[in-house]
Write a protein that holds these residues in place. Structure first.
Motif, short mmCIF file in Angstrom:
data_model
loop_
_atom_site.label_atom_id
_atom_site.label_comp_id
_atom_site.label_asym_id
_atom_site.label_seq_id
_atom_site.Cartn_x
_atom_site.Cartn_y
_atom_site.Cartn_z
N GLU A 1 10.32 -0.66 -3.93
CA GLU A 1 9.13 -0.81 -3.10
C GLU A 1 7.92 -0.40 -3.93
N TYR B 1 3.80 0.44 -3.90
CA TYR B 1 2.77 0.92 -2.97
C TYR B 1 1.42 1.09 -3.66
N VAL C 1 -1.65 3.59 -3.18
CA VAL C 1 -1.75 4.92 -2.59
C VAL C 1 -3.11 5.55 -2.91
N GLU D 1 -1.60 4.82 2.41
CA GLU D 1 -0.88 3.94 1.49
C GLU D 1 -0.60 2.61 2.14
N GLU D 2 -0.36 1.61 1.30
CA GLU D 2 -0.06 0.27 1.77
C GLU D 2 1.10 -0.29 0.96
N LEU D 3 2.10 -0.82 1.64
CA LEU D 3 3.24 -1.44 0.98
C LEU D 3 2.85 -2.82 0.49
N GLU E 1 8.32 -5.39 -1.46
CA GLU E 1 9.63 -4.80 -1.31
C GLU E 1 10.63 -5.87 -1.72
N THR F 1 9.26 4.47 3.49
CA THR F 1 8.60 3.20 3.78
C THR F 1 7.37 3.50 4.63
#
Length: 211
Positions: A88, A90, A92, A148-150, A153, A201
């Motif tokens: 994953e 991210y 941040v 934060e943003e994913l 993945e 997550t």
């Protein structure tokens, strides 16, 4: 959370050489080798080949640094530079201070784009989120915390990778991280995930409403 879904699913995987002013079109992960399930070569299993000690991406950061913008890779054990299994990625923003800190973005997007590149081949993918025409937003990061943003993945082939992210802040912060994948993940769907899944997550935190 809705913004994370839009960014991760609708804006991923634009060709690297066409990342400027390219239209945001979702890509079928089965179409290229970076995120194909063909990389799922059996048994993600336990990660017994990574570093034995938990890595800390915030070690040594003090309040003198104010807000810190980072690109992070994570596996099932959390933040990693030597990673195993499903990865994953991210964007941040970390606040090392004892009081909340704020920053502005030129729209209501936290991130304006990013890229993922294989160090071995020099090839990869890039994407941009553009803008929906919304006015600038002020984001507040709680003391000692993150927003934060994913971004991605997916399983990745073994090797060294470079993940870069462009924030939509006024300073156009563009951090990157280099990480090594020791083995591919197995099973499960791919693409930006928001519901369920493994540990760490995080969902995007919405900016505070004004007034």
């Amino acid at each position: 959370m809705a913004r994370a879904i839009i960014w991760a699913s609708a804006l991923l995987f634009l060709p690297l050489l066409a990342c400027t002013q390219a239209e945001s079109t979702p890509a079928d992960e089965d179409d290229d080798g970076f995120f194909s399930d063909e990389d799922d070569d059996g048994g993600g299993g336990d990660d017994d080949s990574g570093d034995p000690d938990t890595e800390d991406p915030y070690e040594g950061i003090t309040c003198d640094d104010e807000l810190v913008f980072q690109a992070q890779a994570r596996d099932a054990d959390g933040y990693c530079t030597t990673c195993s299994g499903r990865i994953e990625l991210y964007a941040v923003v970390y606040n090392p201070c004892d009081e909340p800190l704020s920053f502005d973005t030129f729209s209501n997007f936290l991130v304006s784009g990013g890229s993922l590149e294989s160090e071995a081949t020099g090839t990869g993918e890039a994407w941009a989120s553009g803008s929906d025409g919304s006015p600038p937003e002020t984001w507040t990061v709680p003391a000692g915390d993150v927003i934060e943003e994913l971004a991605i993945e997916a399983p990745l082939p073994a090797g060294w990778w470079v993940f870069s992210v462009s924030f939509a802040d006024e300073g156009s912060s563009s951090p990157s991280t280099v990480f090594e994948v020791l083995e591919s993940g197995s099973g499960g769907g791919s693409g930006g995930g928001t519901g369920g899944g493994g540990p760490d997550t995080g969902d995007v935190e919405e900016p505070p409403e004004e007034g």
